[in-house]
Design a protein around this motif. Structure first.
Motif, PDB file in Angstrom:
ATOM      1  N   UNK A 273       0.828  -1.207   0.000  1.00  0.00           N
ATOM      2  CA  UNK A 273       0.000   0.000   0.000  1.00  0.00           C
ATOM      3  C   UNK A 273       0.861   1.256   0.000  1.00  0.00           C
ATOM      4  N   UNK A 274       1.889   1.278   0.829  1.00  0.00           N
ATOM      5  CA  UNK A 274       2.736   2.470   0.889  1.00  0.00           C
ATOM      6  C   UNK A 274       3.487   2.686  -0.419  1.00  0.00           C
ATOM      7  N   UNK A 275       4.027   1.633  -0.997  1.00  0.00           N
ATOM      8  CA  UNK A 275       4.771   1.797  -2.252  1.00  0.00           C
ATOM      9  C   UNK A 275       3.847   2.244  -3.384  1.00  0.00           C
ATOM     10  N   UNK A 276       2.630   1.706  -3.412  1.00  0.00           N
ATOM     11  CA  UNK A 276       1.675   2.133  -4.432  1.00  0.00           C
ATOM     12  C   UNK A 276       1.269   3.588  -4.214  1.00  0.00           C
ATOM     13  N   UNK A 277       1.086   3.982  -2.970  1.00  0.00           N
ATOM     14  CA  UNK A 277       0.600   5.319  -2.617  1.00  0.00           C
ATOM     15  C   UNK A 277       1.616   6.390  -3.002  1.00  0.00           C
ATOM     16  N   UNK A 278       2.900   6.124  -2.694  1.00  0.00           N
ATOM     17  CA  UNK A 278       3.943   7.111  -2.996  1.00  0.00           C
ATOM     18  C   UNK A 278       4.490   6.970  -4.416  1.00  0.00           C
ATOM     19  N   UNK A 279       4.372   5.788  -5.001  1.00  0.00           N
ATOM     20  CA  UNK A 279       4.733   5.623  -6.404  1.00  0.00           C
ATOM     21  C   UNK A 279       6.198   5.336  -6.663  1.00  0.00           C
ATOM     22  N   UNK A 280       7.092   5.900  -5.872  1.00  0.00           N
ATOM     23  CA  UNK A 280       8.531   5.723  -6.092  1.00  0.00           C
ATOM     24  C   UNK A 280       9.192   5.409  -4.757  1.00  0.00           C
ATOM     25  N   UNK A 281       9.911   4.273  -4.711  1.00  0.00           N
ATOM     26  CA  UNK A 281      10.623   3.900  -3.491  1.00  0.00           C
ATOM     27  C   UNK A 281      12.098   4.216  -3.683  1.00  0.00           C
ATOM     28  N   UNK A 282      12.722   4.910  -2.724  1.00  0.00           N
ATOM     29  CA  UNK A 282      14.088   5.429  -2.946  1.00  0.00           C
ATOM     30  C   UNK A 282      15.188   4.381  -3.015  1.00  0.00           C
ATOM     31  N   UNK A 283      14.936   3.144  -2.526  1.00  0.00           N
ATOM     32  CA  UNK A 283      16.005   2.143  -2.487  1.00  0.00           C
ATOM     33  C   UNK A 283      15.524   0.844  -3.126  1.00  0.00           C
ATOM     34  N   UNK A 284      16.483  -0.038  -3.451  1.00  0.00           N
ATOM     35  CA  UNK A 284      16.174  -1.281  -4.154  1.00  0.00           C
ATOM     36  C   UNK A 284      16.016  -2.468  -3.221  1.00  0.00           C
ATOM     37  N   UNK A 285      16.419  -2.286  -1.964  1.00  0.00           N
ATOM     38  CA  UNK A 285      16.314  -3.376  -0.985  1.00  0.00           C
ATOM     39  C   UNK A 285      16.070  -2.777   0.390  1.00  0.00           C
ATOM     40  N   UNK A 286      15.181  -3.417   1.175  1.00  0.00           N
ATOM     41  CA  UNK A 286      14.818  -2.857   2.479  1.00  0.00           C
ATOM     42  C   UNK A 286      14.646  -4.001   3.472  1.00  0.00           C
ATOM     43  N   UNK A 287      15.136  -3.771   4.701  1.00  0.00           N
ATOM     44  CA  UNK A 287      15.078  -4.795   5.747  1.00  0.00           C
ATOM     45  C   UNK A 287      14.335  -4.269   6.981  1.00  0.00           C
ATOM     46  N   UNK A 288      13.348  -5.056   7.426  1.00  0.00           N
ATOM     47  CA  UNK A 288      12.735  -4.860   8.742  1.00  0.00           C
ATOM     48  C   UNK A 288      13.516  -5.743   9.713  1.00  0.00           C
ATOM     49  N   UNK A 289      14.397  -5.151  10.496  1.00  0.00           N
ATOM     50  CA  UNK A 289      15.252  -5.908  11.411  1.00  0.00           C
ATOM     51  C   UNK A 289      14.640  -5.878  12.806  1.00  0.00           C
ATOM     52  N   UNK A 290      14.501  -7.053  13.422  1.00  0.00           N
ATOM     53  CA  UNK A 290      13.817  -7.171  14.714  1.00  0.00           C
ATOM     54  C   UNK A 290      14.629  -8.013  15.681  1.00  0.00           C
ATOM     55  N   UNK A 291      14.925  -7.419  16.808  1.00  0.00           N
ATOM     56  CA  UNK A 291      15.511  -8.168  17.927  1.00  0.00           C
ATOM     57  C   UNK A 291      14.425  -8.384  18.970  1.00  0.00           C
ATOM     58  N   UNK A 292      14.077  -9.634  19.206  1.00  0.00           N
ATOM     59  CA  UNK A 292      13.144  -9.973  20.283  1.00  0.00           C
ATOM     60  C   UNK A 292      13.982 -10.158  21.540  1.00  0.00           C
ATOM     61  N   UNK A 293      13.993  -9.134  22.371  1.00  0.00           N
ATOM     62  CA  UNK A 293      14.915  -9.099  23.508  1.00  0.00           C
ATOM     63  C   UNK A 293      14.272  -9.729  24.746  1.00  0.00           C
ATOM     64  N   UNK A 294      15.074 -10.106  25.747  1.00  0.00           N
ATOM     65  CA  UNK A 294      14.539 -10.797  26.924  1.00  0.00           C
ATOM     66  C   UNK A 294      13.640  -9.929  27.800  1.00  0.00           C
ATOM     67  N   UNK A 295      13.871  -8.624  27.830  1.00  0.00           N
ATOM     68  CA  UNK A 295      13.146  -7.737  28.748  1.00  0.00           C
ATOM     69  C   UNK A 295      11.960  -7.081  28.047  1.00  0.00           C
ATOM     70  N   UNK A 296      10.965  -6.596  28.803  1.00  0.00           N
ATOM     71  CA  UNK A 296       9.859  -5.851  28.195  1.00  0.00           C
ATOM     72  C   UNK A 296      10.388  -4.591  27.501  1.00  0.00           C
TER      73      UNK A 296
END
Length: 455
Positions: free
Chosen positions: A196-219
């Motif tokens: 939805x976001x890529x369609x809405x804005x039409x042009x994405x500035x980069x060719x590769x994107x990472x959602x990086x997630x650390x599930x840490x021990x603490x809240x």
């Protein structure tokens, strides 16, 4: 020859051992700097406090290096220089760095020195990790220092990934700490709001994107935007973090446009060696907070009722907490550098996130009511005029584009909502009412929101 960084976990627990090698452009004084802040958090964090001592060498021989300011050193050299130091990596949030027996997590802006004035030079980085560990990083050797410090690195015995393509762009969710976080429900949601976001804005500035997630021990709950990635920290592992993760992921993805690409003039380019106060933080964070939630609804991840609940939550966060703030949004944007992100004086500062989201909501509805246009046209115009042309914008630029989309003056609106600390309750209720929404403060229920036909 590119500047070279070498990093490895130290024999000392929670420390990184780092070497920085560079060749002077010309003989004489070399000023060495560590960033005092990081993009995405507009306050001085003074990362140099985590460096006990550093030493300099040339040709393997020690040379003098003097500390001349809190995050600045100076040395004399004519031949290649190697600086050796250790960095205490024990800041377990999405903007920090952590060294643990089962995790190596680095935000390079925390710990990598540069020669002042040479931020656009090419770099290479070498990181020593235990055999068999997996790693993810968006920086490619040969990139500029500015690209390097706009990157995060994670390494662990296992990284759980979900990859897909969207409009020709490669996307990945990279999880360390818990395989259970990477559910099909979550990956489906990420694919939907990304599309939805890529369609809405039409042009994405980069060719590769990472959602990086650390599930840490603490809240914990925190995210930081980068041009080619976001770093998210969520915990503990047994928590159902789905709602937090979809909200955080959608918010951080829109930052690829609204700050990493479309950037205030004061931040173009970034100056890492000093505070850079700017008065348009409400555009950066408020619009992103508002649209991040809206994209969840528009993509079908949220139902209308779920969206209304999220919208009411943002409205309540402003009107219950900051409605009596003495400062305007502009003043509050600047004073983040003074107060930080914690509690300031009572009734002093308004949140650039939540009052900013209220401004974005009101502006969007005014545009729709006037001529059927919306914030979409505003952000597309901002991207075309500033983002894609790599130019910084001012508040006046943003207001000008809003007025062009609106087809009339919005001076009074921006004065009341942004430049002053005027009570906006009645005006917002009137704007919402034109869109079929009843927003009121019930003596028993508190703030309620009923209706919503416009968005």
């Amino acid at each position: 020859m590119p500047n070279l960084y070498s990093l490895k976990p130290s024999a000392q627990p929670r420390y990184l051992d780092i070497t920085f090698q560079f060749t002077p452009r010309k003989p004489g004084k070399q000023v060495i700097q560590l960033p005092i802040w990081r993009p995405g958090r507009y306050q001085a964090q003074n990362f140099a406090k985590n460096i006990p001592i550093l030493k300099a060498f040339s040709g393997g021989v020690p040379i003098a290096i003097a500390k001349i300011a809190s995050s600045t050193w100076e040395l004399e050299a004519s031949e290649p220089v190697e600086i050796r130091y250790s960095y205490y990596a024990n800041q377990p949030d999405a903007g920090g760095s952590v060294v643990e027996p089962d995790l190596l997590y680095i935000n390079f802006i925390n710990c990598l020195l540069y020669v002042k004035g040479r931020e656009n030079e090419r770099c290479e980085i070498q990181i020593e990790k235990p055999a068999g560990w997996q790693s993810v990083c968006t920086f490619k050797n040969g990139g500029k220092y500015r690209e390097l410090v706009d990157s995060s690195y994670i390494a662990a015995p296992a990284i759980f990934q979900h990859k897909w393509k969207c409009n020709g762009v490669k996307f990945s969710i990279d999880v360390v700490g818990s395989r259970q976080a990477l559910t099909k429900k979550l990956t489906d949601a990420y694919e939907k709001f990304t599309q939805t976001q890529l369609d809405w804005m039409g042009h994405f500035p980069v060719k590769e994107y990472h959602y990086m997630l650390w599930v840490c021990p603490a809240p914990y709950y925190h995210g930081v935007e980068h041009t080619k990635s976001t770093m998210m920290v969520m915990g503990p592992p047994d928590r159902d973090a789905y709602e937090d993760l979809i909200g955080l992921g959608s918010h951080e993805l829109f930052h690829v446009w609204n700050i990493a690409t479309i950037r205030p003039k004061e931040l173009f380019p970034y100056s890492y060696d000093r505070e850079v106060p700017f008065s348009t933080g409400w555009i950066v964070e408020g619009i992103t907070t508002y649209l991040g939630d809206w994209f969840l609804y528009e993509s079908g991840v949220w139902t209308r009722q779920e969206y209304l609940a999220g919208l009411l939550g943002n409205l309540k966060l402003h009107f219950d907490r900051d409605a009596d703030a003495q400062q305007s949004l502009e003043e509050s944007s600047i004073d983040l550098w003074l107060d930080g992100y914690g509690t300031s004086l009572p009734n002093k500062r308004a949140s650039i996130y939540y009052k900013g989201a209220v401004v974005a909501l009101a502006l969007d509805l005014k545009l729709q009511a006037k001529n059927g246009k919306s914030l979409k046209e505003v952000m597309l115009a901002m991207n075309a005029e500033f983002g894609q042309l790599k130019k910084g914008y001012t508040k006046a630029d943003f207001i000008r584009i809003c007025e062009q989309v609106y087809g009339g003056s919005l001076q009074e609106f921006f004065q009341n909502y942004v430049e002053k600390s005027t009570d906006i309750t009645t005006d917002l209720q009137a704007i919402l009412a034109k869109s079929g929404v009843k927003f009121e403060n019930d003596p028993e229920k508190g703030w309620t929101l009923v209706g919503y036909n416009a968005i």
